[in-house]
Design a protein around this motif. Structure first.
Motif, PDB file in Angstrom:
ATOM      1  N   CYS A   1     -32.232  19.912 -12.116  1.00 46.88           N
ATOM      2  CA  CYS A   1     -31.977  18.819 -11.169  1.00 46.88           C
ATOM      3  C   CYS A   1     -30.652  19.058 -10.472  1.00 46.88           C
TER       4      CYS A   1
ATOM      5  N   CYS B   1     -28.949  16.489  -9.127  1.00 46.12           N
ATOM      6  CA  CYS B   1     -28.183  15.232  -9.211  1.00 46.12           C
ATOM      7  C   CYS B   1     -27.830  14.977 -10.672  1.00 46.12           C
ATOM      8  N   ARG B   2     -26.980  13.995 -10.862  1.00 44.91           N
ATOM      9  CA  ARG B   2     -26.650  13.577 -12.230  1.00 44.91           C
ATOM     10  C   ARG B   2     -26.510  12.047 -12.191  1.00 44.91           C
ATOM     11  N   CYS B   3     -27.651  11.404 -11.957  1.00 38.88           N
ATOM     12  CA  CYS B   3     -27.644   9.960 -11.703  1.00 38.88           C
ATOM     13  C   CYS B   3     -27.124   9.186 -12.920  1.00 38.88           C
TER      14      CYS B   3
ATOM     15  N   PHE C   1     -27.956   6.404 -13.924  1.00 35.39           N
ATOM     16  CA  PHE C   1     -29.002   5.619 -14.598  1.00 35.39           C
ATOM     17  C   PHE C   1     -30.117   6.493 -15.156  1.00 35.39           C
ATOM     18  N   CYS C   2     -29.966   7.825 -15.087  1.00 33.87           N
ATOM     19  CA  CYS C   2     -31.097   8.713 -15.411  1.00 33.87           C
ATOM     20  C   CYS C   2     -31.617   8.462 -16.822  1.00 33.87           C
TER      21      CYS C   2
ATOM     22  N   ARG D   1     -33.166  10.349 -18.647  1.00 39.81           N
ATOM     23  CA  ARG D   1     -33.023  11.526 -19.520  1.00 39.81           C
ATOM     24  C   ARG D   1     -31.863  11.363 -20.493  1.00 39.81           C
TER      25      ARG D   1
ATOM     26  N   GLY E   1     -36.596  16.054 -14.526  1.00 33.87           N
ATOM     27  CA  GLY E   1     -35.996  17.003 -13.599  1.00 33.87           C
ATOM     28  C   GLY E   1     -36.539  16.728 -12.213  1.00 33.87           C
TER      29      GLY E   1
ATOM     30  N   ASN F   1     -35.938  13.140  -5.416  1.00 36.16           N
ATOM     31  CA  ASN F   1     -34.644  12.615  -4.951  1.00 36.16           C
ATOM     32  C   ASN F   1     -34.427  12.911  -3.467  1.00 36.16           C
TER      33      ASN F   1
END
Ligand code: SF4
Length: 198
Positions: A20, A22-24, A26-27, A29, A73, A102
């Motif tokens: 991925c 991004c590193r949100c 709220f993810c 994961r 991902g 995304n």
């Protein structure tokens, strides 16, 4: 190996990569290892195209009419797998295909990928997350410069070439941000789906 295909609520999903860009904040994961009937969606090694195709060919889709590309991902980070898997799902299994993304796939792949997606993807759901660049950056923490504008541009291209495209946000956003997202949706003609946070 982690599950490549899993059921969640009323759909079957394809978890084709853990990559991925991004590193949100709220993810999901970062909260739990699995979703739906998958024990874990963390691949020890990301699956090959052959492994994903084999999983789709061998899966019993009875009672389901759509395969959704969405896992732990970003599917467009494994574009060649996504395109071939979607083609097989449509041509061999008679399924509709949806991409949950995304919206940064053009930047990730260094070209406009929407014409390629349009051949095998029936609908696209793009995480909008925020109504402007500053808020988007703080929530998604992208590895891409100017990510918000690139995501909006991608959404516009999907609308032109695929047609069935939606933005999504969750209802935990402050009311003023939800309102601003609605205005962006109206301005661009891209439908906005407000999901309930669970
Ligand atoms: S884009 Fe999706 S997979 Fe990637 S960090 Fe954000 S929520 Fe997680």
């Amino acid at each position: 190996m982690a599950d490549i295909l899993y059921k969640y609520k009323t759909s079957v999903y394809a978890n084709i990569t853990n990559k991925c860009n991004c590193r949100c904040t709220f993810c999901i994961r970062f909260l739990k290892d699995g979703v739906g009937d998958a024990d874990t969606l963390w691949h020890q090694v990301n699956p090959t195209k052959e492994e994903v195709i084999e999983a789709i060919r061998g899966y019993n889709f009875e009672g389901f009419d759509e395969l959704v590309f969405c896992g732990y991902g970003e599917p467009t980070c494994a574009l060649d797998i996504l395109l071939e898997a979607a083609r097989v799902a449509k041509e061999e299994k008679g399924l509709k295909t949806r991409l949950n993304t995304n919206g940064l796939g053009n930047e990730e792949n260094g070209r406009n990928i929407v014409p390629e997606l349009a051949k095998v993807i029936d609908s696209v759901s793009i995480s909008l997350n925020a109504p402007d660049s500053a808020k988007y950056e703080s929530v998604t923490r992208p590895q891409v410069e100017g990510a918000f504008d690139k995501m909006v541009d991608f959404a516009g291209k999907c609308k032109e070439e695929i047609g069935n495209v939606k933005w999504s946000i969750v209802d935990v956003l402050p009311e003023d941000q939800i309102e601003a997202c609605k205005q962006l949706s109206e301005k661009t003609g891209i439908e906005l789906r407000i999901r309930h946070f669970t």
